[in-house]
Design an enzyme around this catalytic site. Structure first.
Site, PDB file in Angstrom:
ATOM      1  N   SER A  45      31.232 -45.989   1.499  1.00 39.80           N
ATOM      2  CA  SER A  45      31.877 -44.964   0.676  1.00 39.80           C
ATOM      3  C   SER A  45      33.324 -44.757   1.099  1.00 39.80           C
ATOM      4  CB  SER A  45      31.102 -43.639   0.729  1.00 39.80           C
ATOM      5  OG  SER A  45      30.951 -43.197   2.061  1.00 39.80           O
ATOM      6  N   GLU A  46      33.617 -44.885   2.422  1.00 41.06           N
ATOM      7  CA  GLU A  46      35.002 -44.831   2.895  1.00 41.06           C
ATOM      8  C   GLU A  46      35.211 -45.723   4.109  1.00 41.06           C
ATOM      9  OE1 GLU A  46      34.727 -41.032   0.580  1.00 41.06           O
ATOM     10  OE2 GLU A  46      33.602 -41.615   2.361  1.00 41.06           O
ATOM     11  N   THR A  47      36.421 -46.246   4.193  1.00 43.12           N
ATOM     12  CA  THR A  47      36.914 -46.986   5.349  1.00 43.12           C
ATOM     13  C   THR A  47      38.255 -46.376   5.722  1.00 43.12           C
ATOM     14  OG1 THR A  47      35.821 -49.026   4.661  1.00 43.12           O
ATOM     15  CG2 THR A  47      37.668 -49.238   6.191  1.00 43.12           C
ATOM     16  N   HIS A  76      33.614 -36.684   5.810  1.00 40.12           N
ATOM     17  CA  HIS A  76      32.927 -37.467   6.842  1.00 40.12           C
ATOM     18  C   HIS A  76      33.844 -38.536   7.447  1.00 40.12           C
ATOM     19  CE1 HIS A  76      31.800 -41.112   4.451  1.00 40.12           C
ATOM     20  NE2 HIS A  76      31.418 -41.619   5.615  1.00 40.12           N
TER      21      HIS A  76
END
Length: 275
Positions: A45-47, A76
């Site tokens: 979902s995120e990097t 997060h």
């Protein structure tokens, strides 16, 4: 070139039960296209990509990418990046940290539950127009009268928040597609596993995706729930249940009104990445 790398599970104290974020700890010299390409490849979902700070008072700078675009802020990834930076920098005893991101400076602090960030100001709040509420009900596959309330809760990603009668109704949802970031919350009974169950849905390449545990959404839900008397701080929200996760988001409020959103962070992967 090899760069230090970590993958951190967030909003959990048990590995693989929360929401993972990939963290490139030395992103100096990387361009936006290179960052976006790697974020698309990780398919998380995120990097995030850690850079030296350019703002006074910041400990580090971070850029946050989904597989499709860059975000000014996300919850997060903030906690996971801070966890990885503290370990890499040998700052395990540092109690307060300031993160620089596109949304500005974000305070992070240690808590008995792990790490917590100060919730940023909402960019948009207030009631949702009735036509959109009806559309959201249709997307969620429920009747309009099952939506108890709806509010804009945008602190960067663009959330619209929907309150249902209870956690059971939240867990029963099987949504269709909408070009909209939708957060849904419902209360548990007093003897439940948490105060609320939360679910987060957003579009990605033409399909509706569910996020396991979402710091930005919980940070934007908290002012609404607290202001309307539906919650009292501190409280714990459960998220990820429908996906087999066990995320726990701890929400607290200082006497000055600052809302803190936090939870456990666990390193699951560490090493190097070639970028």
């Amino acid at each position: 070139m090899p760069r230090p790398f970590a993958q951190v599970d967030v909003f959990t104290t048990s590995p693989y039960r929360g929401n993972p974020v990939a963290v490139v700890l030395d992103a100096a010299g990387l361009g936006t296209d290179e960052m976006q390409r790697f974020a698309s490849w990780t398919n998380l979902s995120e990097t995030t990509f850690v850079l030296p700070p350019t703002a006074d008072g910041a400990d580090y700078q971070v850029r946050i990418f989904t597989p499709a675009l860059e975000l000014p802020f996300a919850g997060h990834p903030t906690l996971g990046t801070c966890h990885a930076w503290l370990a890499a920098a040998g700052r395990q005893e540092q109690d307060e940290i300031v993160q620089q991101c596109a949304a500005g400076l974000v305070r992070v602090r240690r808590t008995p539950d792990g790490l917590a960030f100060a919730a940023p100001e909402l960019l948009r709040s207030g009631p949702v127009e009735e036509s959109l509420v009806e559309q959201i009900a249709s997307v969620l596959g429920i009747d309009r009268n099952e939506i108890v309330d709806a509010q804009w809760a945008d602190n960067g990603p663009g959330w619209v928040a929907v309150l249902l009668a209870d956690a059971e109704a939240v867990l029963a949802l099987r949504p269709g597609f909408a070009d909209l970031d939708i957060g849904v919350v419902g209360p548990y009974p007093r003897d439940g596993p948490a105060s609320f169950e939360v679910r987060a849905f957003f579009p990605n390449h033409g399909v509706m995706v569910e996020d396991p545990v979402t710091g930005s959404l919980n940070a934007s839900l908290a002012p609404w729930l607290l202001r309307t008397g539906r919650a009292t701080a501190p409280y714990v929200a459960s998220q990820g249940t429908a996906l087999g996760r066990a995320g726990r988001v701890h929400v607290a409020r200082d006497p000055d009104g600052t809302i803190w959103v936090g939870g456990g962070t666990v390193t699951c992967v560490s090493g190097q990445v070639e970028l």
